[in-house]
Design an enzyme around this catalytic site. Structure first.
Site, PDB file in Angstrom:
ATOM      1  N   ASP A 136     -28.981  36.230 -55.763  1.00  0.00           N
ATOM      2  CA  ASP A 136     -28.863  36.992 -57.009  1.00  0.00           C
ATOM      3  C   ASP A 136     -29.030  36.052 -58.200  1.00  0.00           C
ATOM      4  O   ASP A 136     -29.810  36.317 -59.123  1.00  0.00           O
ATOM      5  CB  ASP A 136     -27.497  37.678 -57.058  1.00  0.00           C
ATOM      6  CG  ASP A 136     -27.280  38.429 -58.363  1.00  0.00           C
ATOM      7  OD1 ASP A 136     -28.194  39.182 -58.759  1.00  0.00           O
ATOM      8  OD2 ASP A 136     -26.224  38.256 -58.982  1.00  0.00           O
ATOM      9  N   ASP A 189     -32.638  35.386 -60.875  1.00  0.00           N
ATOM     10  CA  ASP A 189     -32.603  35.517 -62.337  1.00  0.00           C
ATOM     11  C   ASP A 189     -33.074  34.207 -62.972  1.00  0.00           C
ATOM     12  O   ASP A 189     -33.840  34.205 -63.935  1.00  0.00           O
ATOM     13  CB  ASP A 189     -31.183  35.830 -62.842  1.00  0.00           C
ATOM     14  CG  ASP A 189     -30.947  37.328 -63.060  1.00  0.00           C
ATOM     15  OD1 ASP A 189     -31.494  38.126 -62.276  1.00  0.00           O
ATOM     16  OD2 ASP A 189     -30.217  37.694 -63.999  1.00  0.00           O
ATOM     17  N   LYS A 244     -24.886  25.933 -49.472  1.00  0.00           N
ATOM     18  CA  LYS A 244     -23.917  24.981 -50.041  1.00  0.00           C
ATOM     19  C   LYS A 244     -23.144  24.413 -48.859  1.00  0.00           C
ATOM     20  O   LYS A 244     -21.908  24.518 -48.776  1.00  0.00           O
ATOM     21  CB  LYS A 244     -23.022  25.713 -51.063  1.00  0.00           C
ATOM     22  CG  LYS A 244     -22.082  24.818 -51.840  1.00  0.00           C
ATOM     23  CD  LYS A 244     -22.767  23.892 -52.847  1.00  0.00           C
ATOM     24  CE  LYS A 244     -21.745  22.961 -53.505  1.00  0.00           C
ATOM     25  NZ  LYS A 244     -22.387  21.893 -54.310  1.00  0.00           N
ATOM     26  N   TYR A 279     -20.651  39.989 -51.510  1.00  0.00           N
ATOM     27  CA  TYR A 279     -20.788  41.357 -52.014  1.00  0.00           C
ATOM     28  C   TYR A 279     -20.039  42.373 -51.140  1.00  0.00           C
ATOM     29  O   TYR A 279     -19.714  43.462 -51.601  1.00  0.00           O
ATOM     30  CB  TYR A 279     -22.259  41.758 -52.074  1.00  0.00           C
ATOM     31  CG  TYR A 279     -22.988  41.262 -53.301  1.00  0.00           C
ATOM     32  CD1 TYR A 279     -23.140  39.902 -53.540  1.00  0.00           C
ATOM     33  CD2 TYR A 279     -23.535  42.157 -54.213  1.00  0.00           C
ATOM     34  CE1 TYR A 279     -23.815  39.446 -54.654  1.00  0.00           C
ATOM     35  CE2 TYR A 279     -24.218  41.708 -55.330  1.00  0.00           C
ATOM     36  CZ  TYR A 279     -24.353  40.358 -55.544  1.00  0.00           C
ATOM     37  OH  TYR A 279     -25.021  39.907 -56.648  1.00  0.00           O
ATOM     38  N   ASP A 290     -27.126  23.652 -55.733  1.00  0.00           N
ATOM     39  CA  ASP A 290     -27.084  23.066 -57.076  1.00  0.00           C
ATOM     40  C   ASP A 290     -28.357  22.284 -57.379  1.00  0.00           C
ATOM     41  O   ASP A 290     -28.975  22.450 -58.430  1.00  0.00           O
ATOM     42  CB  ASP A 290     -25.809  22.228 -57.294  1.00  0.00           C
ATOM     43  CG  ASP A 290     -25.488  21.283 -56.146  1.00  0.00           C
ATOM     44  OD1 ASP A 290     -26.206  21.301 -55.131  1.00  0.00           O
ATOM     45  OD2 ASP A 290     -24.513  20.510 -56.264  1.00  0.00           O
TER      46      ASP A 290
END
Ligand code: IPM
Ligand code: MG
Length: 361
Positions: free
Chosen positions: A250, A254, A194, A144, A226
């Site tokens: 983020d 969701d 990751k 970001y 993942d």
């Protein structure tokens, strides 16, 4: 601010789309709760996002930022919408600058499946029952904010660049927040990264392990993002506190909304800076339903519970608001995103009514 402060000076930044509707609903609940306490309330509203872009040419005008920085707490609605898709400066840039200026690097996003609320999720009851996860999303670093970023060159050879960058200290400070929260809850912290591909994730994992040596009473697991994304839906009860970097946080929060059936009920609180906490529902501006009076106010109302807990240190009042929200999720009335046909106002009134039976002093 402390418990001895007599007046809560709240800055609201309702923003775009359904932001103003849910912010008004949240304020009604806050006013109703504080009426039962010695704490007064002073509210100052300021523009942010697309609205601020339209009227001041800046998604975070100086006056809005100054007001936020000196408030006791900041309540934000939502920013963005298709109207500003072609705008050179995006409304979202205002929100990112606000988070960065307030230094709120730790974004707490609780995801709790309320008893009786299981039916709102497409997942099976027995997998969901009593799920209670607290996400700690790093909020002021990573992709970001990393530089360089941008799009350069000429078609057909344009190139876009983003940069994921994390310094050791940035990881350490959010790790400490997550470990401390795990200590207050189920003593289990899952760190998501990751590390099999990204250099920043390799560092993230090392630093989490190092910080973890100071918290021997907390069990630390490392998960690859993942497989975590899958396990979150298959076995959500395995998780207690989850800490992750900005972009993964983020996306995963969701996804976690599937556990409660709608993004409309999830709250968030961001802190860690020297200044006030920033409270915002996880959902966005939902331009498709803006102005219709059907936005789900429960996410914004649940952020009020977080404010009562984290800024006013009133666990009793926070629990009362959460209890009222839980009761409405179980019994209705509910907005269309939860299969109901009630409007924002009706749901808000129902919460306030339940509250009157829960708040006694
Ligand atoms: C969120 C939102 C924001 C983010 C957007 C509006 C910039 O999706 O708070 O999750 O990506 O952080
Ligand atoms: Mg988001």
């Amino acid at each position: 601010m402390t418990t001895t402060t007599e007046t809560l000076r709240l800055v609201t930044l309702p923003g775009d789309g359904v932001g103003p509707e849910v912010t008004s609903a949240a304020l009604l609940v806050l006013t109703a709760v504080l009426r039962q306490s010695p704490v007064g309330l002073e509210v100052a509203e300021h523009p942010i996002g697309g609205l601020a872009l339209d009227i001041e040419g800046d998604p975070l005008p100086r006056s809005s930022l100054d007001a936020a920085m000196t408030a006791d707490a900041v309540l934000l609605g939502a920013v963005g919408g298709p109207r500003w898709d072609l705008s050179e400066v995006r409304p979202e840039a205002g929100l990112l600058r606000l988070r960065s200026a307030l230094g709120v690097f730790a974004n707490l996003r609780p995801v709790k499946v309320w008893r009786g609320g299981e039916r709102h999720s497409p997942l099976r009851d027995e997998r969901l029952r009593d799920t209670d996860i607290l996400f700690v999303r790093e909020l002021t670093g990573g992709a970001y904010f990393g530089r360089p970023r941008g799009v350069g060159g000429m078609a057909p050879n344009r190139r876009g660049v983003d940069t994921i960058e994390y310094g050791e200290a940035e990881i350490q400070r959010v790790a400490h927040v997550a470990f401390r929260l795990a200590r207050q809850r189920g003593h289990h912290l899952s760190s998501v990264d990751k590390a099999n591909v990204l250099a920043t994730s390799g560092l993230w994992r090392e630093v989490l392990t190092e910080v973890g040596r100071e918290y021997t009473d907390v069990k630390l697991d490392h998960c690859l993002v993942d497989s975590f994304a899958l396990r979150l839906l298959l076995e959500p009860r395995q998780f207690d506190v989850v800490v992750t970097e900005n972009l993964m946080g983020d996306i995963l929060t969701d996804e976690a909304a599937a556990l409660v059936g709608t993004l409309g009920v999830l709250p968030s609180a961001s802190g860690g800076g020297a200044g006030p906490w920033l409270y915002e529902p996880v959902h966005g501006s939902a331009p498709d339903i803006a102005g219709q009076g059907i936005a789900n106010p429960l996410g914004a109302i649940s952020t009020i519970a977080m404010l009562l807990r984290l800024t006013l240190l009133r666990e009793d009042l926070a629990a009362a608001v959460e209890g009222a929200v839980g009761a409405v999720i179980a019994d209705g009335p509910l907005t269309p995103d939860m299969g109901g046909s009630a409007g924002t106002g009706e749901v808000t009134s129902a919460v306030i009514e339940k509250l009157s039976t829960l708040v006694t002093a």
